[in-house]
Scaffold this active site. Structure first.
Site, short mmCIF file in Angstrom:
data_model
loop_
_atom_site.label_atom_id
_atom_site.label_comp_id
_atom_site.label_asym_id
_atom_site.label_seq_id
_atom_site.Cartn_x
_atom_site.Cartn_y
_atom_site.Cartn_z
N LEU A 182 -38.52 7.38 -3.84
CA LEU A 182 -38.00 6.91 -2.12
C LEU A 182 -39.05 6.01 -1.86
CD1 LEU A 182 -36.14 9.32 0.34
CD2 LEU A 182 -35.01 7.69 -0.90
N ASP A 183 -38.63 4.44 -1.17
CA ASP A 183 -40.19 3.75 -1.24
C ASP A 183 -40.40 3.61 -0.40
OD1 ASP A 183 -38.24 2.23 0.93
OD2 ASP A 183 -37.34 0.38 -0.72
N PHE A 184 -41.69 2.82 0.17
CA PHE A 184 -42.53 3.52 0.87
C PHE A 184 -41.74 3.07 2.69
CE2 PHE A 184 -45.76 1.58 4.22
CZ PHE A 184 -46.82 2.56 3.89
N ARG B 280 -31.43 -1.56 -0.88
CA ARG B 280 -31.38 -3.25 -0.46
C ARG B 280 -31.29 -3.87 -1.05
NH1 ARG B 280 -35.65 -1.62 3.74
NH2 ARG B 280 -36.67 0.72 3.47
N SER C 149 -38.49 3.89 2.98
CA SER C 149 -37.36 4.74 3.02
C SER C 149 -37.67 5.87 3.54
CB SER C 149 -36.67 4.54 2.30
OG SER C 149 -36.61 3.42 2.18
#
Length: 253
Positions: A111-113, A199, A115
């Site tokens: 999961l990105d920063f 996104r 999220s």
């Protein structure tokens, strides 16, 4: 590497390292390239090596442990953490902020920063690799807050997939959960989980994502797990959902 069996029953060295919970298979291959792995007293220079139960394996000068009991945890990732063991920019990471008492774990995907939500963690690198494969077909579900109100027809068209900047994204289901002022909450489902997929697709439709929460990964649910906390999946459930020695069967689209 004449002392290492190449064509007899056994398993690839990278797979053995992953099953021991030491690292992912990809990391194992990198460590081998860096000369950090020895088999039967000789430095390994290729991951194309099959090892058996009697081979002596050293990683960074230490004996490789046997295969650990496979465990899986559900983790509620907060915003503001990188899903990596070490960030070149010095940003805080998931693995620096896990509750105490966990063994060395590997994430299933990322999961990105910015999220948040459900992130699967396991001590078995081979299991992590299997669960990440698109062939598992497991549905990832998200609650997504975007600016504005997406057109229903545009959301429906995502079910046929979409190509953005020469990247093909598979079928995505998206429906409006509720509108809140200038923002809209969506329920989104997808099976591939490419980098920043939600996104990018929403930006393609003209809507910036201001919050993204993963609520489910296949059969596993975020539920009421608090941010920063973990919950172990019982062994019986793990066996039922994943099976022993095999990847999950692909789900129908």
């Amino acid at each position: 590497m004449s002392d290492v069996k190449e064509d007899v029953a056994g398993e690839r060295i990278a797979k053995r390292m992953a099953r021991a919970g030491l690292c992912s298979r990809r990391d194992a291959e990198r460590w081998i390239a860096e000369g950090r792995v020895m088999v039967n007293g000789k430095k390994l220079d290729t991951p194309a090596c099959v090892v058996g139960p009697d081979d002596v394996i050293l990683v960074n000068g230490k004996p490789l442990a046997g295969a650990a009991k496979t465990q899986l945890w559900l983790y509620h990732k907060p915003r503001g953490l990188m899903t990596t063991h070490k960030d070149p920019q010095g940003r805080p990471t998931v693995f620096d902020n896990l509750p105490p008492g966990l063994p060395r774990v590997i994430s299933v995907g990322r999961l990105d920063f910015n999220s948040e939500g459900l992130l699967l963690l396991t001590n078995d690198g081979e299991l992590a690799r299997r669960l990440e494969l698109p062939s598992t077909g497991w549905l990832r579900r998200y609650r997504v807050r975007v600016n504005g109100l997406p057109h229903k027809q545009h959301l429906t068209e995502l079910e046929q997939g979409v190509t953005i900047d020469d990247v093909n994204y598979g079928p995505i289901t998206a429906s409006v959960e509720r509108s809140q002022g200038d923002n809209t909450w969506l329920v989104v489902g997808l099976r591939e989980g490419k980098n920043r997929e939600v996104r990018r697709v929403m930006e393609h439709l003209g809507h910036q994502v201001s919050r993204l929460i993963r609520t489910a990964y296949g059969p596993f649910q975020l539920g009421a797990i608090e941010p920063g906390k973990v919950k172990e999946v019982p062994g019986k459930v793990l066996k039922e959902q994943i099976g022993v020695g095999k990847a999950p069967a692909p789900k129908k689209k």
